[in-house]
Design a protein around this motif. Structure first.
Motif, PDB file in Angstrom:
ATOM      1  N   GLU A  23       0.834  -1.208   0.000  1.00  0.00           N
ATOM      2  CA  GLU A  23       0.000   0.000   0.000  1.00  0.00           C
ATOM      3  C   GLU A  23       0.870   1.259   0.000  1.00  0.00           C
ATOM      4  N   SER A  27       1.302   4.150  -2.995  1.00  0.00           N
ATOM      5  CA  SER A  27       0.829   5.499  -2.692  1.00  0.00           C
ATOM      6  C   SER A  27       1.524   6.570  -3.525  1.00  0.00           C
ATOM      7  N   LYS A  30      -0.512   7.843  -6.622  1.00  0.00           N
ATOM      8  CA  LYS A  30      -1.900   8.266  -6.423  1.00  0.00           C
ATOM      9  C   LYS A  30      -2.004   9.778  -6.291  1.00  0.00           C
ATOM     10  N   THR A  31      -3.205  10.273  -6.550  1.00  0.00           N
ATOM     11  CA  THR A  31      -3.463  11.711  -6.424  1.00  0.00           C
ATOM     12  C   THR A  31      -3.637  12.069  -4.951  1.00  0.00           C
ATOM     13  N   ARG A  32      -3.564  13.346  -4.693  1.00  0.00           N
ATOM     14  CA  ARG A  32      -3.739  13.823  -3.317  1.00  0.00           C
ATOM     15  C   ARG A  32      -5.108  13.426  -2.773  1.00  0.00           C
ATOM     16  N   ASP A  33      -6.150  13.546  -3.610  1.00  0.00           N
ATOM     17  CA  ASP A  33      -7.505  13.183  -3.177  1.00  0.00           C
ATOM     18  C   ASP A  33      -7.605  11.690  -2.884  1.00  0.00           C
ATOM     19  N   GLN A  34      -6.973  10.875  -3.749  1.00  0.00           N
ATOM     20  CA  GLN A  34      -6.978   9.430  -3.507  1.00  0.00           C
ATOM     21  C   GLN A  34      -6.253   9.111  -2.199  1.00  0.00           C
ATOM     22  N   LEU A  35      -5.134   9.783  -1.997  1.00  0.00           N
ATOM     23  CA  LEU A  35      -4.373   9.549  -0.766  1.00  0.00           C
ATOM     24  C   LEU A  35      -5.172   9.958   0.468  1.00  0.00           C
ATOM     25  N   GLU A  36      -5.844  11.090   0.372  1.00  0.00           N
ATOM     26  CA  GLU A  36      -6.654  11.551   1.498  1.00  0.00           C
ATOM     27  C   GLU A  36      -7.724  10.524   1.851  1.00  0.00           C
ATOM     28  N   SER A  37      -8.366   9.984   0.838  1.00  0.00           N
ATOM     29  CA  SER A  37      -9.393   8.966   1.046  1.00  0.00           C
ATOM     30  C   SER A  37      -8.802   7.698   1.656  1.00  0.00           C
ATOM     31  N   GLU A  38      -7.653   7.283   1.134  1.00  0.00           N
ATOM     32  CA  GLU A  38      -7.017   6.064   1.643  1.00  0.00           C
ATOM     33  C   GLU A  38      -6.515   6.239   3.070  1.00  0.00           C
TER      34      GLU A  38
END
Length: 142
Positions: A23, A27, A30-38
């Protein structure tokens, strides 16, 4: 718990570490939004696991070592404080502060990794002790 159960439980450490490693490696793509969600999802899972562990240790508190319970309680309090601090700082937009926040998060990650590595060492000793003591008890019964 049998020797096989101890070994099986111990194997979960490497399985979980492998999943977490994958994971973290992924990381970077990934985009900042994807990272925030994860991050939110991972935090929810970690909180749920910590709650499960707390419930389990609370139920077995009379049998469990009070020192380990104290370590767990202190660690959970520390994690809660860092998460609260991170949430507060997340709202800030200043670039210098963002760099400091990132530095703090990286330091926290390094500390958490060191703690996990130490916990694995202690889990290994505890598992080996359990297997040895069970073998010893079986030998003495025979």
């Amino acid at each position: 718990m049998t020797q096989a159960d101890v070994r099986t439980q111990f194997e979960k450490i490497s399985d979980k570490a492998k999943t977490a490693t994958d994971e973290v490696k992924a990381s970077g793509q990934k985009t900042r939004d994807q990272l925030e969600s994860e991050v939110a999802s991972a935090r929810e899972k970690a909180t749920a696991k910590a709650d499960q562990l707390k419930d389990k240790t609370d139920a077995a508190r009379d049998k469990a070592s009070s020192q380990w319970q104290e370590v767990r309680d202190k660690w959970q309090a520390h994690v809660a404080k860092v998460r609260t601090d991170v949430k507060k700082k997340k709202a800030q937009h200043d670039a210098k502060e963002a760099v400091r926040d990132a530095d703090m998060a990286e330091t926290y990650a390094a500390d958490a990794i060191d703690f996990a590595l130490d916990a694995i060492d202690n889990a290994e000793v505890a598992a080996l002790d359990a297997v040895y003591l069970r073998a010893n008890a079986d030998a003495l019964k025979a």
